[in-house]
Design a protein around this motif. Structure first.
Motif, short mmCIF file in Angstrom:
data_model
loop_
_atom_site.label_atom_id
_atom_site.label_comp_id
_atom_site.label_asym_id
_atom_site.label_seq_id
_atom_site.Cartn_x
_atom_site.Cartn_y
_atom_site.Cartn_z
N TYR A 122 0.89 -1.32 0.16
CA TYR A 122 -0.08 -0.04 -0.23
C TYR A 122 0.87 1.07 0.00
CZ TYR A 122 -2.15 3.93 2.26
OH TYR A 122 -2.57 5.21 2.72
N LEU A 123 1.83 1.33 0.77
CA LEU A 123 2.85 2.38 0.85
C LEU A 123 3.52 2.66 -0.45
CD1 LEU A 123 4.50 2.08 4.55
CD2 LEU A 123 2.77 3.75 3.58
N SER A 129 1.76 6.64 -6.87
CA SER A 129 0.78 7.53 -7.38
C SER A 129 1.19 9.25 -6.93
CB SER A 129 -0.47 7.29 -6.42
OG SER A 129 -0.90 6.03 -6.50
N ILE A 130 2.05 9.28 -5.87
CA ILE A 130 2.41 10.64 -5.69
C ILE A 130 3.53 10.96 -6.90
CG2 ILE A 130 3.73 12.14 -3.97
CD1 ILE A 130 2.19 10.57 -1.60
N ILE A 131 4.17 10.17 -6.95
CA ILE A 131 5.42 10.54 -7.98
C ILE A 131 4.74 10.72 -9.27
CG2 ILE A 131 7.38 9.42 -9.09
CD1 ILE A 131 8.21 8.07 -6.47
N LYS A 132 3.78 9.98 -9.66
CA LYS A 132 3.17 9.95 -10.79
C LYS A 132 2.39 11.50 -11.26
CE LYS A 132 2.72 5.10 -11.95
NZ LYS A 132 1.61 4.18 -12.26
N LEU A 297 -9.60 0.91 0.30
CA LEU A 297 -8.31 1.18 -0.01
C LEU A 297 -7.86 1.86 -1.13
CD1 LEU A 297 -5.53 0.46 1.61
CD2 LEU A 297 -5.16 -1.67 0.06
N PRO A 298 -8.34 1.45 -2.54
CA PRO A 298 -8.06 2.19 -3.55
C PRO A 298 -8.53 4.08 -3.35
CG PRO A 298 -9.17 0.12 -4.07
CD PRO A 298 -9.29 0.28 -2.61
N GLU A 299 -9.40 3.93 -2.46
CA GLU A 299 -9.75 5.48 -2.51
C GLU A 299 -8.87 6.21 -1.51
OE1 GLU A 299 -12.65 7.24 -3.46
OE2 GLU A 299 -12.58 5.65 -4.58
N LEU A 300 -8.26 5.33 -0.70
CA LEU A 300 -7.12 6.00 0.15
C LEU A 300 -5.92 6.19 -0.67
CD1 LEU A 300 -6.96 3.97 3.64
CD2 LEU A 300 -8.41 5.90 2.89
N VAL A 301 -5.81 5.18 -1.49
CA VAL A 301 -4.46 5.72 -2.59
C VAL A 301 -4.81 6.75 -3.48
CG1 VAL A 301 -2.96 4.87 -4.55
CG2 VAL A 301 -3.65 3.14 -2.51
N SER A 307 -2.48 14.77 -1.31
CA SER A 307 -1.83 15.43 -0.14
C SER A 307 -1.09 14.73 0.75
CB SER A 307 -3.22 16.05 0.43
OG SER A 307 -2.69 16.70 1.84
N ILE A 308 -0.03 14.93 1.18
CA ILE A 308 0.92 14.28 2.33
C ILE A 308 0.37 14.37 3.41
CG2 ILE A 308 3.01 14.45 3.39
CD1 ILE A 308 3.30 13.83 0.50
N LYS A 309 -0.43 15.46 3.97
CA LYS A 309 -1.00 15.47 4.92
C LYS A 309 -2.35 14.34 5.12
CE LYS A 309 -2.04 19.69 6.69
NZ LYS A 309 -2.61 20.87 6.89
N THR A 310 -2.92 14.13 4.00
CA THR A 310 -3.98 13.11 3.90
C THR A 310 -3.39 11.76 4.05
OG1 THR A 310 -5.36 14.58 2.71
CG2 THR A 310 -5.96 12.42 2.49
N VAL A 311 -2.36 11.74 3.48
CA VAL A 311 -1.50 10.31 3.61
C VAL A 311 -1.24 10.03 5.01
CG1 VAL A 311 0.57 9.07 3.00
CG2 VAL A 311 -0.71 10.41 1.17
N CYS A 312 -0.70 11.21 5.85
CA CYS A 312 -0.33 10.90 7.17
C CYS A 312 -1.62 10.56 8.01
CB CYS A 312 0.19 12.21 7.77
SG CYS A 312 1.85 12.61 7.24
#
Length: 340
Positions: A122-123, A129-132, A297-301, A307-312
């Motif tokens: 997942y990580l 996804s963030i890089i893309k 889980l796909p929604e979380l990704v 947003s990095i804050k949302t990932v946290c």
């Protein structure tokens, strides 16, 4: 290892079980409290959803892997067979085995490795996804949608313009509006029926869990509550968007949630057969795995990549939810002992 064979009494099963179902039913009216505040406090609403989405994934997946699947496979029998060797023998070895009371069963370690493996990928997917997104390969994810009540389009009251509309156009508009109303009614009905069926299965699982042990019931209650709240928020918003009034949407959500009690009472009766309980746990595990890995889980990704804050938020709550259920699994027998 010291073995405790504390099976819940009927009063304890119904007492704790009814309380657990009532707590989960509170989620049905959560939308009536939270959604009206969503427009005014959009940032807080976004944080709230992010927190509970992460909690839901962590508790559902951990509940299935650490609690339900081992129960279904007979790996966690709460010491029922070992107790047959005699209560006196257990008393004799009580002191010498005291240091082993907190021994972690081997299957829990294997289950934790499963959790770690899933979480690692997942990580990895979130990082990709963030890089893309930063390289512009994928578009930014849509922000958390604010619930908006949709109304069926009506004529604007301009009689001069209405006179210019031909009779065929008028019939076409009426037909279109009636199709929209019919579609909205069907959607609302599907949401209510689907939610009721889902709650019946949750109640069935709770009945079987509390009949097995109080600790198992508590872990399942936590998992159900964490995923019910964001789900009920979504259902409530859909019912409003389908044209249902605020009060009717609250009552419909509450009606669907109360169906969990039907499943609970059936589950308690069925739980007298240990084989039936294993089938219930196996089915519920599949349900939890699907909701957590396929729906949430796909929604979380997707949302986390924006947003990095949302990932946290997601990661902190996922880890916290998983940690709570693993702790319950490790100390379940001691929880049962202290509650009886």
């Amino acid at each position: 290892m010291l073995v405790h064979d504390h099976k819940p009494t009927l009063a304890e099963i119904y007492g704790y079980g009814i309380l657990a179902n009532a707590i989960c039913c509170v989620c049905s009216i959560g939308g009536a409290v939270i959604l009206p505040c969503a427009k005014r406090f959009s940032n807080a609403y976004h944080v709230f959803l992010s927190v509970f989405m992460g909690l839901a994934v962590g508790t559902l997946f951990t509940g299935a892997v650490v609690h339900l699947i081992p129960e279904a496979l007979g790996m966690h029998s709460h010491g029922a067979h070992e107790h047959e060797h005699g209560h006196n023998e257990t008393e004799i070895h009580h002191e010498e085995n005291h240091h082993k009371e907190y021994h972690v069963e081997d299957y829990i370690w294997y289950c934790m490795v499963i959790l770690l493996g899933t979480y690692s990928f997942y990580l990895l997917e979130t990082a990709m996804s963030i890089i893309k997104r930063k390289k512009g390969i994928v578009a930014d994810p849509d922000p958390t949608p604010e619930p908006v009540v949709m109304t069926v389009n009506k004529p604007n009251g301009d009689f001069h313009k209405m006179e210019e509309i031909s009779s065929s156009d008028s019939k076409s508009m009426k037909s279109t509006n009636s199709q929209k109303e019919s579609g909205n009614t069907s959607l609302a009905l599907m949401i209510i029926i689907g939610d009721a069926i889902h709650n019946v299965t949750d109640g069935l699982a709770l009945g079987a869990a509390f009949s097995s042990s109080i600790g198992e019931g508590i872990s399942l209650t936590i998992a159900i509550f964490c995923h019910e709240l964001p789900q009920e928020l979504g259902d409530f918003a859909i019912l409003l968007n389908s044209g249902m009034s605020f009060c009717k949407a609250v009552l419909a959500n509450l009606f669907a949630s109360l169906s969990a009690f039907i499943g609970f009472f059936v589950g308690v009766q069925v739980a007298t057969d240990e084989t039936a309980v294993k089938w219930i746990f196996a089915f519920t595990a599949g349900n939890f795995l699907y909701i957590s890995l396929v729906d949430m889980l796909p929604e979380l990704v997707r949302h986390g990549s924006g947003s990095i804050k949302t990932v946290c938020y997601h990661n902190i709550e996922m880890i916290f939810g998983a940690f709570i259920l693993v702790v319950i699994a490790v100390f379940e027998e001691h929880i049962d002992v202290h509650l009886y």
